[in-house]
Design an enzyme around this catalytic site. Structure first.
Site, mmCIF file in Angstrom:
data_model
loop_
_atom_site.group_PDB
_atom_site.id
_atom_site.type_symbol
_atom_site.label_atom_id
_atom_site.label_comp_id
_atom_site.label_asym_id
_atom_site.label_seq_id
_atom_site.Cartn_x
_atom_site.Cartn_y
_atom_site.Cartn_z
ATOM 1 N N GLU A 59 37.418 35.602 22.063
ATOM 2 C CA GLU A 59 37.339 37.013 22.475
ATOM 3 C C GLU A 59 38.352 37.866 21.720
ATOM 4 O O GLU A 59 38.051 38.994 21.326
ATOM 5 C CB GLU A 59 37.557 37.154 23.989
ATOM 6 C CG GLU A 59 36.517 36.469 24.857
ATOM 7 C CD GLU A 59 35.145 37.155 24.839
ATOM 8 O OE1 GLU A 59 35.000 38.231 24.232
ATOM 9 O OE2 GLU A 59 34.218 36.575 25.438
ATOM 10 N N ARG A 70 36.749 40.813 19.380
ATOM 11 C CA ARG A 70 36.951 42.197 19.828
ATOM 12 C C ARG A 70 38.137 42.849 19.129
ATOM 13 O O ARG A 70 38.018 43.933 18.571
ATOM 14 C CB ARG A 70 37.157 42.233 21.350
ATOM 15 C CG ARG A 70 35.967 41.658 22.096
ATOM 16 C CD ARG A 70 36.001 42.001 23.567
ATOM 17 N NE ARG A 70 35.188 41.037 24.307
ATOM 18 C CZ ARG A 70 34.591 41.277 25.462
ATOM 19 N NH1 ARG A 70 34.709 42.446 26.031
ATOM 20 N NH2 ARG A 70 33.888 40.343 26.085
ATOM 21 N N ASP A 109 25.084 30.574 20.570
ATOM 22 C CA ASP A 109 24.606 31.786 19.887
ATOM 23 C C ASP A 109 25.265 32.226 18.568
ATOM 24 O O ASP A 109 24.685 32.098 17.493
ATOM 25 C CB ASP A 109 24.576 32.980 20.874
ATOM 26 C CG ASP A 109 25.856 33.184 21.694
ATOM 27 O OD1 ASP A 109 26.857 32.528 21.397
ATOM 28 O OD2 ASP A 109 25.837 34.039 22.611
ATOM 29 N N GLU A 122 22.381 42.643 23.436
ATOM 30 C CA GLU A 122 21.588 41.792 22.521
ATOM 31 C C GLU A 122 20.161 42.290 22.269
ATOM 32 O O GLU A 122 19.630 42.128 21.164
ATOM 33 C CB GLU A 122 21.546 40.343 23.038
ATOM 34 C CG GLU A 122 22.891 39.617 22.980
ATOM 35 C CD GLU A 122 23.868 40.018 24.077
ATOM 36 O OE1 GLU A 122 23.418 40.573 25.102
ATOM 37 O OE2 GLU A 122 25.080 39.781 23.913
HETATM 38 C C1 DMJ Z 1 29.901 40.292 23.280
HETATM 39 O O1 DMJ Z 1 31.263 40.125 23.474
HETATM 40 C C2 DMJ Z 1 29.420 39.653 22.004
HETATM 41 O O2 DMJ Z 1 28.190 40.175 21.642
HETATM 42 C C3 DMJ Z 1 29.300 38.143 22.132
HETATM 43 O O3 DMJ Z 1 28.725 37.571 20.985
HETATM 44 C C4 DMJ Z 1 28.467 37.796 23.339
HETATM 45 N N1 DMJ Z 1 28.865 38.463 24.539
HETATM 46 C C5 DMJ Z 1 29.170 39.878 24.510
HETATM 47 C C6 DMJ Z 1 28.008 40.808 24.791
HETATM 48 O O4 DMJ Z 1 27.040 40.377 25.623
#
Ligand code: DMJ
Length: 456
Positions: free
Chosen positions: A84, A88, A217, A351
């Site tokens: 994270e 971010r 993912d 998404e």
């Molecule tokens: C975000 O922090 C990013 O897109 C991550 O890859 C997945 N989760 C959240 C949004 O849903």
């Protein structure tokens, strides 16, 4: 434009009630700190910087920049998620630097990057998921089986770390992520698939759960984007992506009785016919990868991408709010709807609109803009409250059940992708930029690239 107004509204309320906290709680009008960022603050500020800049919300961008200059403290203690913080904070700072050329963003990104390095001190070099940014101590998530590291976490560092090396001249960041790739190349893949849990001690898989949604993912996303970001020179990443996608298609992609294509999850060979909202990014990813295959392959993957995006759109259309649930299923007569109470929520995730954006840019089929507009209207109707935007607990009822949280990725991603959907293609052109998994644009490594590349 409407989406710019939504961004201003989301930002102004965050600024008024929660500046310096990580997220806004729009119902109680206060801030939320949470426990993902190890004492770091201002997640919404850093996540919002580039969106404010791109939308030309100049005053608001200056407010955010001033907070980073004056109040963003990196000398903190506490348990942070390596993943994270990377997607971010490092992603947000790097993008802000590349868009504006302002040194403060670069120096903060590099300083923070250094603090993440102790997480890689494991026998294999596969980092652990949690790190104390003060002491450098790192460990695995308590919930991850047998001290394992998560594929989507250690597999989602590559783009940012290459830029940290590029900007600092220090090879260590690139070495760390190239080593991760080496371990992944070497390990045996069951049926060509990558399970979600790997031991950082032995370098072996710990559990055979495979998912293109949560836990897996963005590992796949970063393979194809590594190739694109390298100006298509990193053929190893492309090959790993192609092979992984082939295995996914062979073992996980299914068609429902009603004709909807979806990607199931795999537990030791048994399929779980469920698709998470998180997995809906894959329509966009597959389209992005398809653009660069041979003609026949390209059409095949564009069709697959369109089908998956359509299924995700169906998960929105079949709800009363026209927003999609956290997970939807294809079993016992169910098609693209949540069957469990615990999976009915929508937390402002990006998404589905992310896939609309890629599909729009790559096909120019106007239906993707129409679908994006449906989301704008639904957000306004069900998620906008007096002091910001809130997630909702049940997409199948129009009686408001707000969760009192304006996620930082709503400003970083959802609103950015929606905005770009209605811009010309040359605003953050896909030829020149790749979006990290938090939608922070990083420049493609064209040999003539310079910082402060033009957004237009
Ligand atoms: C975000 O922090 C990013 O897109 C991550 O890859 C997945 N989760 C959240 C949004 O849903």
């Amino acid at each position: 434009m409407k989406i710019k107004e939504m961004m201003k509204f989301a930002w102004d309320n965050y600024k008024q009630y929660a500046l310096g906290k990580n997220e806004l709680r729009p119902l109680t009008k206060n801030g939320h700190i949470g426990n993902m960022f190890g004492g770091l603050r201002g997640a919404t500020v850093v996540d919002a910087l580039d969106t404010l800049y791109i939308m030309e919300l100049e005053e608001e961008f200056q407010e955010a920049k001033t907070w980073v200059e004056k109040s963003f403290d990196l000398n903190v203690n506490g348990e942070a998620s390596l993943f994270e913080v990377n997607i971010r904070y490092i992603g947000g700072l790097l993008a802000a630097y590349y868009l504006t050329g302002e040194e403060v963003f670069k120096s903060k990104a590099l300083e923070l990057g250094e603090k993440l390095l102790p997480a890689f001190n494991t026998p294999t070099g596969i980092p652990r998921g949690v790190i104390n940014l003060g002491s450098g101590m790192s460990w695995s998530w308590g919930w991850a089986s047998a001290g394992s590291s998560i594929l989507a976490e250690f597999g989602t560092l590559h783009l940012e770390f290459l830029h940290l090396t590029e900007l600092s001249g220090n090879p260590v960041f690139a070495e760390k992520v190239l080593n991760i790739r080496k371990v992944l190349k070497r390990v045996e893949k069951p049926q060509g698939l990558y399970p979600n849990f790997l031991s950082p001690v032995t370098g072996n898989w710990v559990q055979h759960h495979v998912s293109i949604g949560g836990l897996g993912d963005s590992f796949y996303e970063y393979l194809i984007k590594s190739w694109l970001m390298s100006d298509k020179k990193d053929s190893e990443a492309k090959k790993m992506y192609d092979d992984a996608l082939e295995a996914i298609e062979k073992h996980l992609v299914k068609k429902s009785a009603g004709g909807l294509t979806y990607i199931a999850e795999w537990r030791g060979g048994i399929l779980d016919h469920k698709m998470g909202h998180l997995a809906c990014f894959s329509g966009g990813m597959i389209a992005l990868g398809a653009e660069h295959g041979g003609e026949e392959r390209k059409q095949h993957y564009m069709d697959l991408a369109a089908e998956i995006t359509n299924t995700c759109h169906e998960s929105y259309v079949r709800s009363d709010t026209k927003l999609g649930p956290e997970a939807f299923r294809f079993d016992a007569g169910t098609e693209a709807m949540a069957t469990r109470l615990s999976e009915r929520y929508y937390i402002l995730r990006p998404e589905v609109v992310e896939s609309y954006l890629y599909m729009w840019r790559l096909t120019h089929d106007v239906k993707y803009r129409q679908w994006g507009w449906e989301v704008v209207k639904a957000l306004e109707k069900h998620c906008r409250v007096e002091a910001g935007f809130s997630g909702i607990r049940d997409v199948y009822t129009t009686v408001p059940t707000h969760d009192n949280m304006q996620q930082s990725f709503f400003l970083a991603e959802t609103l950015k992708y929606l905005y770009l959907l209605f811009c010309e293609d040359d605003v953050l052109s896909l030829d020149d930029w790749v979006f990290n998994t938090e939608a922070h644009p990083l420049p493609v490594n064209h040999s003539n690239f310079k910082a402060k590349a033009s957004v237009q």
